[in-house]
Design an enzyme around this catalytic site. Structure first.
Site, short mmCIF file in Angstrom:
data_model
loop_
_atom_site.label_atom_id
_atom_site.label_comp_id
_atom_site.label_asym_id
_atom_site.label_seq_id
_atom_site.Cartn_x
_atom_site.Cartn_y
_atom_site.Cartn_z
N LYS A 39 0.85 -1.20 0.00
CA LYS A 39 0.00 0.00 0.00
C LYS A 39 0.88 1.25 0.00
CE LYS A 39 -0.43 -0.06 5.02
NZ LYS A 39 -1.19 -0.59 6.17
N TYR A 264 13.11 32.34 9.10
CA TYR A 264 11.87 33.03 9.44
C TYR A 264 11.71 33.23 10.95
CZ TYR A 264 10.25 32.41 4.65
OH TYR A 264 10.12 32.46 3.29
N MET A 312 10.07 26.44 2.89
CA MET A 312 9.39 25.57 1.94
C MET A 312 10.38 24.86 1.01
SD MET A 312 6.54 26.63 -0.90
CE MET A 312 5.26 27.15 0.24
#
Ligand SMILES: *Cc1c(COP(=O)(O)O)cnc(C)c1O
Length: 371
Positions: A39, A264, A312
């Site tokens: 799976k 950040y 990101m």
């Protein structure tokens, strides 16, 4: 997905998957069988690439979840038994008919739908009665209540000997829990045999996954359904090895003075002059934003600390004092490196989750290279 210029990539070690499979099958007691669980696209490793490896060793049963996975397994040439590892909607069941998926039955509605498909000659496989006995309470039928027994009677009356298997899934493999769940499953299975025409000798009774296979508790099961163990998540002491490396590259090297903040929210401040490397992987590639403050990446023979919040598309590592590094160098995020390794235990702490979660995520979010 991404091409050869990928900024981060997973290297999949097919030879290690084969070796892990061989080792795992060696742990299966005589008279019992092995189901390879593929799976989540073979836990992020790619079904198309893993199926040939399990075919080579003659594995007869594969477990999947989605129709797309069932199709990919058949497409890769597997013609053995294919079982679905959760309850399915009628739409899913109909969509999987051509791929001969053995479904689970856990309700009267599904039993009737399956019966109708059988009567119409569309469904030509047996089905598995899924019991909640072990205590997952996810989709399986609980028969400790009169209502549950009543439902079970109806399912048995509807499907009769089309039920080829009785199964459950353990929520915990901690020894005391495992014993308790296994006893409960045995009692509930016995109840089904007493209340039906099913014959024990003709029914596959299956429960137990990778952790059950390596447990000291001997659980009664005709088949072990194993995923995790194929990918080297467990028991390195027995020779199992991780099957995926996650790597990226240094894209910039800069010197920054003491007192400068990094990343950040200015969450990190340099307490000395530092040389920092910007590395081409971020949370979009599965370097999770929840990463622990003590995270590190492997650069040459050093574990370089990751500083500041995860972006990101980038992370920053402190490479002060590491000699002979350059833009373009490979950085290890996970796996057995040539010099420095980051292994499952470390990754699980660093990313605050389990390897199965990380593998499935990394495999989807990065270009995959096969070795
Ligand atoms: C995922 C799954 C397995 C395999 O579990 P591992 O811990 O990866 O071996 C077995 N049975 C069911 C029902 C599953 O969903």
């Amino acid at each position: 997905m991404r091409n050869g210029s990928a900024t981060s990539w997973c290297t999949i070690h097919r030879d290690r998957i084969s070796r892990n499979l061989d080792l795992a099958r060696g742990l299966v007691p005589d008279g019992r069988t092995f189901c390879a669980v593929l799976k989540a696209d073979a836990y992020g490793h790619g079904i198309a690439q893993v199926v040939p490896l399990i075919r080579e060793q003659g594995v007869e049963t594969v477990g999947i979840t989605s129709n797309a996975e069932a199709h990919a397994v058949r497409d890769a040439g597997f013609d053995g038994t294919l079982i679905r590892l959760r309850a399915a909607t009628l739409q899913e069941i109909e969509g999987a008919l051509d791929d001969r998926v053995e479904e689970q039955v856990t309700s009267v509605t599904t039993a009737r739908q399956l019966r109708a498909l059988m009567d119409a000659g569309k469904l030509r496989t047996g089905v598995h009665l899924a019991l909640n006995a072990a205590g997952m309470s996810r989709d399986a039928l609980e028969i400790s209540s009169a209502d549950g027994q009543n439902t079970c009677h109806k399912i048995l009356a509807t499907l009769g000997t089309e039920i080829h298997g009785i199964c459950s899934h353990f929520p915990s493999n901690e020894p005391a829990h495992l014993r308790q769940s296994a006893d409960q499953f045995q009692r509930h299975t016995a109840w089904v045999f007493e209340n039906s025409d099913l014959k024990r000798s003709e029914t596959l009774v299956h429960v137990g996954s990778s952790l059950t296979l390596i447990s000291d508790v001997d659980v009664a099961t005709d088949m072990y359904r194993c995923g995790a163990i194929l990918y080297g998540i467990l028991r390195p002491d027995l020779g199992f090895r991780p099957t995926m490396d996650l790597e990226a590259r240094i894209v910039s090297l800069q010197d920054y003075p003491q007192g400068m903040t990094v990343g950040y929210d200015r969450a990190c401040r340099l307490d000395r002059n530092c040389r920092l490397a910007c590395i081409s992987i971020g949370y979009e590639n599965g370097f999770r934003r929840v990463a622990h403050e003590s995270s590190a990446v492997a650069i040459r023979d050093t574990l370089a600390p990751v500083l500041g919040k995860i972006s990101m598309n980038a992370i920053v590592a402190d490479v002060t004092g590491i000699k002979d590094i350059a833009v373009g160098d490979t950085v290890g995020v996970f796996g057995e490196g040539d010099v420095t390794s980051i292994l499952p235990e470390t990754a699980e702490t660093q990313f605050r989750t389990i390897m199965a979660d990380l593998y499935t995520d990394w495999g989807q979010r990065n270009h995959r290279v096969y070795r």
